[in-house]
Write an enzyme that holds these catalytic residues in place. Structure first.
Site, PDB file in Angstrom:
ATOM      1  N   SER A 240       0.835  -1.215   0.000  1.00 47.01           N
ATOM      2  CA  SER A 240       0.000   0.000   0.000  1.00 47.01           C
ATOM      3  C   SER A 240       0.866   1.259   0.000  1.00 47.01           C
ATOM      4  CB  SER A 240      -0.969  -0.003   1.186  1.00 47.01           C
ATOM      5  OG  SER A 240      -0.295  -0.241   2.390  1.00 47.01           O
ATOM      6  N   HIS A 270      -1.986  -8.844   2.045  1.00 44.68           N
ATOM      7  CA  HIS A 270      -1.707  -7.561   2.726  1.00 44.68           C
ATOM      8  C   HIS A 270      -2.893  -7.254   3.653  1.00 44.68           C
ATOM      9  CE1 HIS A 270       0.063  -3.767   3.479  1.00 44.68           C
ATOM     10  NE2 HIS A 270      -0.197  -3.111   2.360  1.00 44.68           N
ATOM     11  N   HIS A 317       5.569 -12.314   8.086  1.00 45.67           N
ATOM     12  CA  HIS A 317       5.780 -10.932   7.622  1.00 45.67           C
ATOM     13  C   HIS A 317       7.014 -10.890   6.735  1.00 45.67           C
ATOM     14  CE1 HIS A 317       6.155  -6.553   7.669  1.00 45.67           C
ATOM     15  NE2 HIS A 317       4.868  -6.574   7.975  1.00 45.67           N
ATOM     16  N   ARG A 326       2.451  -4.139  16.932  1.00 44.85           N
ATOM     17  CA  ARG A 326       1.063  -3.687  16.709  1.00 44.85           C
ATOM     18  C   ARG A 326       0.099  -4.769  17.190  1.00 44.85           C
ATOM     19  NH1 ARG A 326       1.379  -2.524  10.421  1.00 44.85           N
ATOM     20  NH2 ARG A 326       2.237  -4.620  10.562  1.00 44.85           N
ATOM     21  N   ASP A 372      -2.617  -8.092  11.710  1.00 48.30           N
ATOM     22  CA  ASP A 372      -3.940  -8.546  11.273  1.00 48.30           C
ATOM     23  C   ASP A 372      -4.483  -9.709  12.101  1.00 48.30           C
ATOM     24  OD1 ASP A 372      -4.147  -6.708   9.118  1.00 48.30           O
ATOM     25  OD2 ASP A 372      -2.694  -7.903   8.029  1.00 48.30           O
TER      26      ASP A 372
END
Ligand code: HAX
Length: 437
Positions: A240, A270, A317, A326, A372
């Site tokens: 992105s 993604h 990742h 995160r 995610d």
């Protein structure tokens, strides 16, 4: 927005000589090697982009302007009675490198509020989409439709010095960011609430107003703030961020660039992975007829997924080699607010079960969870159960990082991005596999 713009301009003037010196005096210094492995391996790890907005260390995770996520959440000013900081304060930090004062953050809240009204046709674009459309497709189109509003485009067409292009990019960016919560919640209302929408509240900050338009009580405002901040930036090589930067490098305006980056974010490897996690967990729940899984059942499910040639969504990742901070921040929030949630318990069991399995399988370079793996379950808990929508939330956050990057791209007058391609024949000649006769 005179205060922020002046401050930013001072920073730009300070920064420009650094980039100029590197380019003028050190252009030939080698930074990395382009191997065939990198060319055919998606340029994984190739040091080939520059950004000062954030840096991703494989072991430590992301830093925004030099601050760890913990520091960002501690230092940014917060609205009264809120656990999470103003999203607008993060924008100030990403743009200037400085932690804003409360006043600076609140000035930006006011500015966003002034710029939040959508042109009528954006609603019509959204309404024109057929019902079964994915919200990310609608989101990208709605943003794209506002290209005609671009101040940057108008200035460019009228003739503007390259050095000044950052200014209309800044104006467009603020105009766009201020409108994203309204666009997203209107899409949500159209797709999942028979068009029943809640009008925005001009007296609220971005996170608070988003929660308000979603019709959610506290602490969903903090969930929104946390979500937008955590997803804002992850340096420039991810799909992105790279798309946003690439498209803007042709001097496309922010509407074209962010619309394109949303399309990149919508891929399952993604941003779509957050919806993938919830779908995958619900398949498991269906399989078990709603019963809580045992560790053995979860282990079997993970192996079955891998043996069918699928990836475990939310794990792995391209850069990180440790658990994504995160993920950890959201886990901390979940332990405080939703520790008895059934799906959170699954997610937490998976945190123990998946990494050793991925290690045993021996393919994934990083067996640990990414952002995610945890974000969807929080949305689910607070009643946002349409998991198709989760990547739109990611998209709002990511737009903040893209805007900060693209404003600085123009400020530092970065050129059109144009790497060179080779053919397979050429690679075979370089390696000696094929003789050039
Ligand atoms: N489950 C199963 N296999 C995995 C895996 C996972 N979670 N992660 C990596 N692998 C596999 C890869 O598919 C690859 O297999 P092949 O050699 O057969 O192609 C191998 O391990 C090596 O991959 P890698 O070098 O470790 O990882 P990549 O840099 O190629 O890919 C991905 C990184 C994030 C795309 C990958 O880990 C993945 O597909 N994860 C699941 C999807 C996901 O969670 N995506 C979100 C990532 C974070 C993000 O961008 N959010 O927006």
């Amino acid at each position: 927005m005179a205060g922020l713009k002046e401050k930013l301009y001072d920073k730009i003037l300070e920064w420009r000589p650094r980039t100029k010196k590197l380019l003028q005096d050190h252009s030939d210094v080698v930074v990395d090697q382009v191997t065939i492995g990198k060319l055919l391996g998606g340029m994984r790890g190739l040091k080939s982009l520059v950004t000062d907005i954030s840096y991703l260390d494989p072991d430590e995770g992301i830093r925004f302007r030099g601050y760890t996520l913990q520091e960002v959440f501690e230092k940014l000013p917060k609205p009264q009675k809120s656990e999470m900081p103003y999203v607008e304060g993060l924008m100030h930090l990403l743009l200037t490198g400085d932690i804003p004062t409360r006043k600076e953050a609140e000035d930006l809240v006011d500015e966003f509020s002034k710029r939040r009204i959508l042109p009528r046709y954006v609603y019509e674009v959204i309404d024109a989409y057929p019902c079964c459309s994915h919200p990310m497709a609608i989101f990208s189109s709605a943003i794209l439709s506002m290209h005609r509003e671009s101040f940057f485009k108008k200035k460019y067409e009228a003739g503007i010095n390259k050095k000044d292009l950052w200014d209309p990019m800044f104006e467009d960016s603020l105009n766009l960011l201020a409108k994203l919560p309204e666009i997203a919640t209107y899409i949500y209302a159209k797709l999942y609430r028979d068009g029943n929408r809640i009008q925005s509240n001009p007296n609220m900050d971005m996170g608070g107003n988003f929660a308000f338009m979603m019709g959610k009580e506290k602490p969903y405002d903090d969930v929104a703030r946390m979500h937008f901040i955590l997803h804002s930036d992850h340096e420039s090589g991810n799909v992105s961020a790279h798309t946003g930067h690439l498209v803007a490098s042709s001097l496309s305006d922010i509407y074209l660039s962010v619309s394109a980056m949303i399309c990149g974010l919508a891929g399952p490897l993604h941003g779509l992975a957050n919806q993938g996690v919830l779908m995958w967990l619900h398949e498991l729940m269906d399989r078990l007829g709603g019963e809580d899984p045992t560790e053995e059942e979860l282990t079997q499910y993970v192996w079955d997924t891998l043996n069918s040639g699928l990836v475990i969504p939310g794990y792995g990742h391209a850069v990180l080699r440790k658990t994504d901070p995160r993920y950890l921040l959201q886990r901390e929030f979940s332990l405080k607010h939703l520790k008895d949630d059934k799906i959170f318990k699954y997610v937490d069991m998976l945190y123990k079960i998946v990494p050793p399995i991925l290690q045993e399988q021996g393919k994934a370079k990083n067996p640990w969870p990414n952002v995610d793996a945890q974000s969807g379950v929080i949305q689910w808990h607070y009643g946002v159960r349409e998991y198709d929508f989760y990547t739109v939330l990611f998209g709002i956050g990511r737009s903040i990082g893209i805007c900060a990057n693209v404003i600085w791209d123009r400020a530092l007058m970065y050129p059109l991005e144009r790497p060179k391609s080779l053919t397979t024949d050429m690679l075979e000649e370089i390696t000696g596999i094929k003789k050039n006769d």
